[in-house]
Design a protein around this motif. Structure first.
Motif, mmCIF file in Angstrom:
data_model
loop_
_atom_site.group_PDB
_atom_site.id
_atom_site.type_symbol
_atom_site.label_atom_id
_atom_site.label_comp_id
_atom_site.label_asym_id
_atom_site.label_seq_id
_atom_site.Cartn_x
_atom_site.Cartn_y
_atom_site.Cartn_z
ATOM 1 N N GLU A 43 0.852 -1.183 0.000
ATOM 2 C CA GLU A 43 0.000 0.000 0.000
ATOM 3 C C GLU A 43 0.887 1.232 0.000
ATOM 4 N N GLY A 48 -1.903 4.196 -4.197
ATOM 5 C CA GLY A 48 -2.790 3.071 -4.403
ATOM 6 C C GLY A 48 -2.265 1.802 -3.762
ATOM 7 N N THR A 78 -3.137 -7.000 -9.011
ATOM 8 C CA THR A 78 -4.204 -6.023 -9.215
ATOM 9 C C THR A 78 -3.749 -4.692 -8.630
ATOM 10 N N LYS A 80 -5.456 -0.990 -7.156
ATOM 11 C CA LYS A 80 -6.591 -0.130 -6.835
ATOM 12 C C LYS A 80 -6.032 1.253 -6.540
ATOM 13 N N GLU A 86 -7.656 8.834 -7.888
ATOM 14 C CA GLU A 86 -9.029 8.757 -8.394
ATOM 15 C C GLU A 86 -9.578 10.159 -8.659
#
Length: 135
Positions: A43, A48, A78, A80, A86
């Motif tokens: 993290e 992200g 993956t 995020k 964002e």
């Protein structure tokens, strides 16, 4: 953007040689990969979360031949994005939509502006606002 371009940009900004900057960038990438291999998750605040996830074995179909094939399980990485990323990407999207809207107006096209998104955690009226009669 390539790693070489990242190195060049950082090198110019902080005044290190490209060779030293490349070494730092590569060590950073190596540390991310090593953490993913060992801990399956990293993290990076305001950036992200990278995570290793197991994708189960499954049956699939070859689209060319229609033949059924077995796809073994595999591990995938993956990502995020963090809240800040964002928000910045959403702002990019808003600017692109506004530019497209302005272009359409200049071309004489009728433009329906999309409804504004409600602020987060806002309550949206009572039961009567959804076509139900009161009481």
């Amino acid at each position: 953007m390539t790693k070489k371009e990242i190195v060049k940009t950082i090198s110019e900004e902080i005044g290190l040689t490209q060779l030293k900057t490349k070494e730092i960038v590569q060590k950073t990438f190596d540390a991310i990969v090593e953490t993913l291999v060992e801990d399956h998750r990293i993290e990076l605040r305001n950036f992200g979360v990278f995570e290793v996830k197991r994708r189960a074995a499954r049956k699939a179909r070859n689209p060319r031949t229609g033949e059924k094939v077995f796809v073994p399980e595999k591990f995938v990485v993956t990502f995020k994005p963090g809240k800040e990323m964002e928000e910045r990407v959403r702002e990019l999207e808003r600017r692109a939509n506004e530019a497209a809207r302005q272009q359409a107006l200049q071309n004489g096209q009728v433009v329906d502006s999309p409804p504004a998104a409600p602020p987060p955690h806002e309550t949206h009226g009572s039961a009567t606002s959804y076509g139900q009669s009161p009481g």
